[in-house]
Design an enzyme around this catalytic site. Structure first.
Site, mmCIF file in Angstrom:
data_model
loop_
_atom_site.group_PDB
_atom_site.id
_atom_site.type_symbol
_atom_site.label_atom_id
_atom_site.label_comp_id
_atom_site.label_asym_id
_atom_site.label_seq_id
_atom_site.Cartn_x
_atom_site.Cartn_y
_atom_site.Cartn_z
ATOM 1 N N HIS A 51 -6.866 -5.096 10.402
ATOM 2 C CA HIS A 51 -6.708 -4.636 9.224
ATOM 3 C C HIS A 51 -5.307 -5.378 8.240
ATOM 4 C CE1 HIS A 51 -4.382 -0.726 9.704
ATOM 5 N NE2 HIS A 51 -3.917 -1.830 9.571
ATOM 6 N N ASP A 72 0.778 -1.264 0.521
ATOM 7 C CA ASP A 72 0.216 -0.260 0.063
ATOM 8 C C ASP A 72 0.319 2.003 -0.325
ATOM 9 O OD1 ASP A 72 1.067 -0.084 2.404
ATOM 10 O OD2 ASP A 72 -1.190 -0.881 3.492
ATOM 11 N N GLU A 74 -9.497 -2.111 5.683
ATOM 12 C CA GLU A 74 -10.385 -1.461 6.951
ATOM 13 C C GLU A 74 -11.819 -2.291 7.179
ATOM 14 O OE1 GLU A 74 -8.689 -0.122 8.653
ATOM 15 O OE2 GLU A 74 -7.745 2.065 8.220
ATOM 16 N N ASP A 84 -7.569 -2.243 14.856
ATOM 17 C CA ASP A 84 -8.399 -3.271 14.334
ATOM 18 C C ASP A 84 -8.817 -4.468 13.447
ATOM 19 O OD1 ASP A 84 -7.395 -2.092 11.445
ATOM 20 O OD2 ASP A 84 -9.034 -0.335 11.641
HETATM 21 C C1 F6R Z 1 1.584 -1.609 6.163
HETATM 22 C C2 F6R Z 1 0.766 -2.002 6.228
HETATM 23 C C3 F6R Z 1 -0.100 -2.338 7.217
HETATM 24 C C4 F6R Z 1 0.112 -2.852 8.896
HETATM 25 C C5 F6R Z 1 -0.415 -2.210 10.180
HETATM 26 C C6 F6R Z 1 0.035 -2.608 11.061
HETATM 27 O O1 F6R Z 1 1.964 -1.557 4.620
HETATM 28 O O2 F6R Z 1 -0.621 -2.354 4.913
HETATM 29 O O3 F6R Z 1 -1.550 -3.085 7.312
HETATM 30 O O4 F6R Z 1 1.362 -3.549 8.839
HETATM 31 O O5 F6R Z 1 -0.898 -1.359 9.850
HETATM 32 O O6 F6R Z 1 1.157 -1.163 11.497
HETATM 33 P P1 F6R Z 1 2.448 -1.179 12.614
HETATM 34 O O7 F6R Z 1 3.553 -2.794 12.104
HETATM 35 O O8 F6R Z 1 2.628 -0.068 12.636
HETATM 36 O O9 F6R Z 1 1.530 -1.791 14.120
#
Ligand code: F6R
Length: 262
Positions: A137, A66, A142, A135
């Site tokens: 994701h 992303d 989301e 959450d």
């Molecule tokens: C990042 C992504 C997100 C993160 C998630 C956890 O490319 O796709 O899904 O993996 O938000 O983020 P952290 O590792 O910062 O807790």
């Protein structure tokens, strides 16, 4: 589904890097899906160390999950910049083999379709690395994302804006939209490696692994993936009902010298 519970963040990084390195040794032209955020940083540091020991990335192709919408590639918080600084500047991946969704394109629909075409042209993703949001994701899929979704523009939840404000200084500065691979795109990867660390991920991890498959916790769809491995640390695993069982499976797998699933 394989659930590997390790001591702490550093061990998550080490085990994840070993997993990725083994995949590259088996298939030097691996198509590797990558994530950003805090969780994979330990693994990236380890991969950089393994590169110094000779691990060859020259034929590896990468696809990031992303990118924020509307921030330039050289913005300090853009995922383009994150990947360059934390990984690509230190590996021998060829620039033409790196793909990250373009959050600056005028025609984002075309960008999304082109991204899917590029993944297909590379032969599909062999191994997709994932983190997990509080959450539940994966990517920026989301709660409420279709479990069949493809790469598209997605609105971020207040929870995600809050969580990511630590990088931007304030919640208002966090872009509200992102281009992300869809859940359906992620599910087509041949193998999945999800990493989780810290107590703030414990609830999402529990719901993903032990709750029903639901679009309100998009990581839960990984229960339907034939080759998904979760490497998680003790604090993230703290709420798992089957924690002891997962530990036993790993212990027994080592004893019999086989990788066993749950
Ligand atoms: C990042 C992504 C997100 C993160 C998630 C956890 O490319 O796709 O899904 O993996 O938000 O983020 P952290 O590792 O910062 O807790």
């Amino acid at each position: 589904l394989r659930v590997v519970i390790v001591k702490d963040y550093d061990e998550v990084g080490r085990r994840a890097a070993e997993f990725i390195a083994a995949a590259i040794r088996r298939k030097p032209d691996l198509v590797l899906g990558l994530a950003t955020g805090s969780t994979p940083l330990g693994a990236y540091r380890e991969l950089v160390r393994l590169r110094k020991e000779g691990l060859d990335f020259s034929r590896v192709k990468t696809f990031n999950l992303d990118e924020y919408f509307g921030i330039p590639h050289d913005h300090p918080q853009s995922y383009h910049r994150f990947m360059k600084e934390n990984l690509f500047d230190h590996l021998n991946v060829k620039p033409e083999n790196v793909s990250i969704p373009d959050g600056m394109a005028k025609d984002y629909r075309e960008v999304c379709e082109e991204y899917e075409r590029r993944i297909n042209a590379a032969g599909g993703i062999d191994l997709q690395l994932l983190g997990i949001g509080r959450d539940g994701h994966i990517g920026f899929n989301e709660p409420g994302s279709s479990l069949a979704s493809r790469t598209r523009l997605k609105t971020l939840t207040d929870q995600t804006l809050k969580d990511n404000s630590r990088f931007f200084g304030s919640e208002d500065a966090v872009p509200k939209l992102a281009v992300t691979m869809g859940v359906g795109t992620i599910m087509e990867a041949h193998r999945i490696l999800l990493l989780a660390s810290g107590p703030e991920k414990a609830q999402a991890l529990k719901e993903s692994l032990e709750g029903p498959v639901t679009s309100t916790i998009t990581a839960s769809v990984l229960q339907l993936h034939p080759l998904a491995t979760f490497i998680v640390d003790e604090p993230a695993a703290a709420k798992l009902r089957w924690r002891e069982y997962y530990l036993n499976v790993e212990r027994l797998s080592r004893e019999v010298g086989q990788e066993a699933g749950v």
